[in-house]
Write a protein that holds these residues in place. Structure first.
Motif, PDB file in Angstrom:
ATOM      1  N   ASP A  19       0.849  -1.190   0.000  1.00 12.09           N
ATOM      2  CA  ASP A  19       0.000   0.000   0.000  1.00 12.09           C
ATOM      3  C   ASP A  19       0.888   1.245   0.000  1.00 12.09           C
ATOM      4  O   ASP A  19       1.622   1.481   0.961  1.00 12.09           O
ATOM      5  CB  ASP A  19      -0.898  -0.013   1.234  1.00 12.09           C
ATOM      6  CG  ASP A  19      -1.904   1.113   1.249  1.00 12.09           C
ATOM      7  OD1 ASP A  19      -1.760   2.079   0.476  1.00 12.09           O
ATOM      8  OD2 ASP A  19      -2.855   1.020   2.047  1.00 12.09           O
ATOM      9  N   PRO A  20       0.845   2.044  -1.066  1.00 10.84           N
ATOM     10  CA  PRO A  20       1.729   3.216  -1.139  1.00 10.84           C
ATOM     11  C   PRO A  20       1.355   4.326  -0.144  1.00 10.84           C
ATOM     12  O   PRO A  20       2.155   5.210   0.122  1.00 10.84           O
ATOM     13  CB  PRO A  20       1.564   3.698  -2.587  1.00 10.84           C
ATOM     14  CG  PRO A  20       0.209   3.207  -2.987  1.00 10.84           C
ATOM     15  CD  PRO A  20       0.003   1.921  -2.251  1.00 10.84           C
ATOM     16  N   MET A  21       0.168   4.260   0.433  1.00  8.89           N
ATOM     17  CA  MET A  21      -0.266   5.297   1.377  1.00  8.89           C
ATOM     18  C   MET A  21       0.165   4.989   2.816  1.00  8.89           C
ATOM     19  O   MET A  21       0.054   5.836   3.685  1.00  8.89           O
ATOM     20  CB  MET A  21      -1.791   5.439   1.324  1.00  8.89           C
ATOM     21  CG  MET A  21      -2.311   5.845  -0.046  1.00  8.89           C
ATOM     22  SD  MET A  21      -1.603   7.392  -0.655  1.00  8.89           S
ATOM     23  CE  MET A  21      -2.383   8.540   0.448  1.00  8.89           C
ATOM     24  N   ALA A  22       0.644   3.782   3.070  1.00  5.91           N
ATOM     25  CA  ALA A  22       1.034   3.391   4.424  1.00  5.91           C
ATOM     26  C   ALA A  22       2.554   3.359   4.551  1.00  5.91           C
ATOM     27  O   ALA A  22       3.240   2.797   3.705  1.00  5.91           O
ATOM     28  CB  ALA A  22       0.451   2.022   4.757  1.00  5.91           C
ATOM     29  N   LEU A  23       3.061   3.954   5.607  1.00  4.64           N
ATOM     30  CA  LEU A  23       4.501   3.939   5.848  1.00  4.64           C
ATOM     31  C   LEU A  23       4.913   2.593   6.431  1.00  4.64           C
ATOM     32  O   LEU A  23       4.223   2.055   7.299  1.00  4.64           O
ATOM     33  CB  LEU A  23       4.885   5.029   6.855  1.00  4.64           C
ATOM     34  CG  LEU A  23       4.788   6.471   6.390  1.00  4.64           C
ATOM     35  CD1 LEU A  23       5.079   7.412   7.554  1.00  4.64           C
ATOM     36  CD2 LEU A  23       5.774   6.718   5.258  1.00  4.64           C
ATOM     37  N   PRO A  24       6.028   2.048   5.974  1.00  7.70           N
ATOM     38  CA  PRO A  24       6.534   0.826   6.608  1.00  7.70           C
ATOM     39  C   PRO A  24       7.073   1.169   7.991  1.00  7.70           C
ATOM     40  O   PRO A  24       7.398   2.324   8.279  1.00  7.70           O
ATOM     41  CB  PRO A  24       7.659   0.376   5.674  1.00  7.70           C
ATOM     42  CG  PRO A  24       8.100   1.617   4.996  1.00  7.70           C
ATOM     43  CD  PRO A  24       6.883   2.498   4.882  1.00  7.70           C
ATOM     44  N   THR A  25       7.164   0.175   8.850  1.00  4.69           N
ATOM     45  CA  THR A  25       7.774   0.375  10.164  1.00  4.69           C
ATOM     46  C   THR A  25       8.926  -0.601  10.327  1.00  4.69           C
ATOM     47  O   THR A  25       8.906  -1.701   9.786  1.00  4.69           O
ATOM     48  CB  THR A  25       6.764   0.187  11.313  1.00  4.69           C
ATOM     49  OG1 THR A  25       6.222  -1.122  11.247  1.00  4.69           O
ATOM     50  CG2 THR A  25       5.656   1.219  11.257  1.00  4.69           C
ATOM     51  N   PHE A  26       9.926  -0.159  11.048  1.00  6.87           N
ATOM     52  CA  PHE A  26      11.125  -0.945  11.298  1.00  6.87           C
ATOM     53  C   PHE A  26      11.331  -0.998  12.806  1.00  6.87           C
ATOM     54  O   PHE A  26      11.104  -0.006  13.502  1.00  6.87           O
ATOM     55  CB  PHE A  26      12.349  -0.287  10.636  1.00  6.87           C
ATOM     56  CG  PHE A  26      12.179  -0.076   9.166  1.00  6.87           C
ATOM     57  CD1 PHE A  26      12.581  -1.043   8.264  1.00  6.87           C
ATOM     58  CD2 PHE A  26      11.611   1.089   8.674  1.00  6.87           C
ATOM     59  CE1 PHE A  26      12.413  -0.866   6.902  1.00  6.87           C
ATOM     60  CE2 PHE A  26      11.443   1.285   7.310  1.00  6.87           C
ATOM     61  CZ  PHE A  26      11.846   0.299   6.430  1.00  6.87           C
ATOM     62  N   GLU A  27      11.757  -2.152  13.289  1.00  7.81           N
ATOM     63  CA  GLU A  27      12.005  -2.299  14.723  1.00  7.81           C
ATOM     64  C   GLU A  27      13.169  -3.257  14.936  1.00  7.81           C
ATOM     65  O   GLU A  27      13.353  -4.186  14.154  1.00  7.81           O
ATOM     66  CB  GLU A  27      10.752  -2.838  15.413  1.00  7.81           C
ATOM     67  CG  GLU A  27      10.849  -2.871  16.913  1.00  7.81           C
ATOM     68  CD  GLU A  27       9.521  -3.204  17.575  1.00  7.81           C
ATOM     69  OE1 GLU A  27       9.480  -3.168  18.811  1.00  7.81           O
ATOM     70  OE2 GLU A  27       8.546  -3.495  16.874  1.00  7.81           O
ATOM     71  N   ALA A  28      13.945  -3.018  15.975  1.00  7.01           N
ATOM     72  CA  ALA A  28      15.047  -3.913  16.325  1.00  7.01           C
ATOM     73  C   ALA A  28      14.975  -4.226  17.809  1.00  7.01           C
ATOM     74  O   ALA A  28      14.576  -3.387  18.612  1.00  7.01           O
ATOM     75  CB  ALA A  28      16.392  -3.284  15.988  1.00  7.01           C
ATOM     76  N   VAL A  29      15.377  -5.442  18.142  1.00  7.86           N
ATOM     77  CA  VAL A  29      15.476  -5.879  19.528  1.00  7.86           C
ATOM     78  C   VAL A  29      16.876  -6.444  19.710  1.00  7.86           C
ATOM     79  O   VAL A  29      17.337  -7.246  18.890  1.00  7.86           O
ATOM     80  CB  VAL A  29      14.420  -6.957  19.853  1.00  7.86           C
ATOM     81  CG1 VAL A  29      14.602  -7.479  21.272  1.00  7.86           C
ATOM     82  CG2 VAL A  29      13.019  -6.410  19.658  1.00  7.86           C
TER      83      VAL A  29
END
Length: 83
Positions: A19-29
């Motif tokens: 979906d081009p309208m939604a920003l991806p999210t990134f997370e690290a643990v």
């Protein structure tokens, strides 16, 4: 007497499209540790650069070098032609 109803379903192809309208999210643990993982988490960030900056900061403070990275995106199912 009840009448039996039959349904016939045809198959169609589906494509998962980002979906081009939604920003991806990134997370690290942080998973550095011998007896147990550190488990420090970056929280949800919106660019790979922000994630790298968090990892660099945590590494500088603790010396920890192993992280589990998760990337999430919203995708849409686009139906193709009936088959």
């Amino acid at each position: 007497m009840a009448k039996a109803t039959r349904y016939r379903f045809r198959e169609y192809s589906v494509t998962a499209v980002t979906d081009p309208m939604a920003l991806p999210t990134f997370e690290a643990v942080c998973v550095t540790g011998e007896e147990r993982d550190c488990a420090a988490a970056s929280g949800e960030l919106h660019t790979p650069e922000e994630l790298t900056r968090w990892i660099a900061g945590h590494c500088a403070q603790t010396g920890h070098q192993s992280y589990e990275q998760t990337t999430r995106t919203i995708v849409r199912a686009e139906r193709g032609a009936w088959q």
